[in-house]
Design an enzyme around this catalytic site. Structure first.
Site, short mmCIF file in Angstrom:
data_model
loop_
_atom_site.label_atom_id
_atom_site.label_comp_id
_atom_site.label_asym_id
_atom_site.label_seq_id
_atom_site.Cartn_x
_atom_site.Cartn_y
_atom_site.Cartn_z
N ASP A 32 47.02 35.44 41.14
CA ASP A 32 46.82 34.47 41.24
C ASP A 32 47.33 34.96 43.32
O ASP A 32 48.94 35.40 42.78
CB ASP A 32 47.33 32.69 40.82
CG ASP A 32 46.04 31.90 41.97
OD1 ASP A 32 45.82 31.81 42.81
OD2 ASP A 32 46.97 30.64 41.72
N HIS A 49 42.55 40.08 48.62
CA HIS A 49 41.70 40.52 48.05
C HIS A 49 42.03 41.89 47.88
O HIS A 49 42.14 42.67 46.98
CB HIS A 49 40.53 40.38 47.72
CG HIS A 49 40.14 38.40 47.04
ND1 HIS A 49 41.19 37.76 47.06
CD2 HIS A 49 39.26 37.58 48.70
CE1 HIS A 49 40.71 36.60 47.09
NE2 HIS A 49 39.84 36.16 48.34
N LEU A 143 42.65 51.40 25.63
CA LEU A 143 42.54 50.21 26.02
C LEU A 143 41.35 49.65 26.49
O LEU A 143 40.22 50.30 26.91
CB LEU A 143 43.20 50.65 27.68
CG LEU A 143 44.10 49.19 27.92
CD1 LEU A 143 44.51 48.56 27.73
CD2 LEU A 143 43.87 49.67 30.03
C1 V0D Z 1 40.20 40.17 43.64
C2 V0D Z 1 42.84 40.72 42.33
C3 V0D Z 1 38.65 44.42 40.90
C4 V0D Z 1 41.71 39.12 41.85
C5 V0D Z 1 42.06 41.60 42.49
C6 V0D Z 1 34.38 40.04 41.88
C7 V0D Z 1 40.59 38.44 42.90
C8 V0D Z 1 41.31 42.07 43.22
C9 V0D Z 1 37.85 43.58 40.35
C10 V0D Z 1 36.87 44.36 39.04
C11 V0D Z 1 38.88 41.04 42.16
C12 V0D Z 1 36.09 43.49 38.51
C13 V0D Z 1 35.26 44.10 37.07
C14 V0D Z 1 35.45 45.33 36.94
C15 V0D Z 1 35.86 46.16 38.24
C16 V0D Z 1 36.91 45.73 39.00
C17 V0D Z 1 38.18 42.75 40.49
C18 V0D Z 1 36.35 40.75 41.56
C19 V0D Z 1 37.88 40.49 42.39
C20 V0D Z 1 35.71 39.50 41.67
F1 V0D Z 1 34.16 46.24 36.40
N1 V0D Z 1 39.49 43.27 41.22
N2 V0D Z 1 38.79 42.63 41.45
N3 V0D Z 1 36.98 42.07 40.71
N4 V0D Z 1 39.95 41.00 42.87
#
Ligand code: V0D
Length: 251
Positions: A32, A49, A143
């Site tokens: 967050d 993000h 992992l």
């Molecule tokens: C935004 C901070 C990696 C939190 C980190 C769809 C919010 C960056 C992924 C990710 C997000 C998800 C699945 C995957 C590989 C990578 C990701 C989202 C948001 C929302 F297989 N970061 N990340 N997905 N943020």
């Protein structure tokens, strides 16, 4: 490999060393503060993000190095659909972007990518990237990198109740067979151990995340914005976990 790694932290004039015998098996993180991190810098929320993705990469590496077995990252909740359309569209491109630069390394490091959440409603391009990652890492034994995406704990619990009810009505199971172990089998986390440690940045609340699974977890909160979260913070959380577990052991 694991034995070679040692981490020290200076805390309250005391140097503490991570015990590699007592690493939490499953660490879950609510990431967050990305939007607020950006706002503080007069940047658009989406910049937060993107910056948060760097922290995901760093934490995944340190978790793997320390021998954590399961890392669950809460990336997108079922509530997050309420955000502005442009922000949601941007977020939905992050899995692809992440996997474009990281998938090779994950494959090489024997990491298994999993998805926790509903595939329903996700854009095709997001789903395709996720499916590719899952497919290419499905036989990996290292992992488990579990992305909670389009996840909500109460919806998961409602689905569990539906599943059990159906199997009772069809005669597959009887009512007296319903116990905690059976319930686990109907949750999205089926087959995964419960988190030993839950970390949340910026807020001290659970926000509909793994409510059933964290019944006995240690909870660790920090005021650090997720994009600023680094391997040092992760190690700090693990050291605190180890201190607590040791304390329980002594009474
Ligand atoms: C935004 C901070 C990696 C939190 C980190 C769809 C919010 C960056 C992924 C990710 C997000 C998800 C699945 C995957 C590989 C990578 C990701 C989202 C948001 C929302 F297989 N970061 N990340 N997905 N943020």
């Amino acid at each position: 490999m694991l034995q070679k790694i040692s981490h020290w932290m200076k805390k309250e004039e005391q140097t503490t060393e991570i015990s590699l015998e007592n690493i939490p098996k499953h660490v879950a993180i609510i990431m967050d503060g990305n939007g607020r991190w950006a706002k503080k810098r007069s940047l658009p929320r989406i910049a937060g993000h993107s910056a948060g993705m760097k922290a995901v990469k760093e934490v995944t590496r340190v978790a793997d190095d320390l021998g954590v077995k399961i890392l669950t990252l809460y990336a997108f909740s079922t509530e997050n659909w309420k955000r502005p359309k442009e922000e949601v569209e941007f977020l939905m491109k992050l899995p692809q972007e992440y996997l474009k630069t990281e998938l090779e390394e994950l494959v090489e490091k024997n990491v298994q990518v999993r998805l926790l959440g509903s595939e329903e409603g996700l854009p095709e391009h997001t789903l395709n990237a996720l499916k590719e990652a899952r497919e290419r890492t499905k036989d990996n034994t290292g992992l488990i990198l579990n992305f909670a995406l389009n996840y909500g704990s109460r919806a998961e619990i409602a689905q569990m109740v539906q599943g059990i009810s159906r199997d009772v009505l069809s005669g597959n199971i009887s009512v007296d067979q319903i116990d905690e172990k059976l319930i686990d089998q109907y949750l999205l986390t089926k087959g995964l151990e419960d988190p030993d440690l839950l970390i949340r940045t910026k807020e001290i609340r659970l926000s509909n995340f793994m409510l059933w699974q964290i019944a006995y977890s240690e909870l660790w909160f920090t005021d650090v914005y997720w994009p600023d979260f680094s391997r040092e913070h992760f190690i700090e959380a693990i050291l605190e976990y180890q201190r607590r577990v040791r304390r329980y052991g002594s009474v």
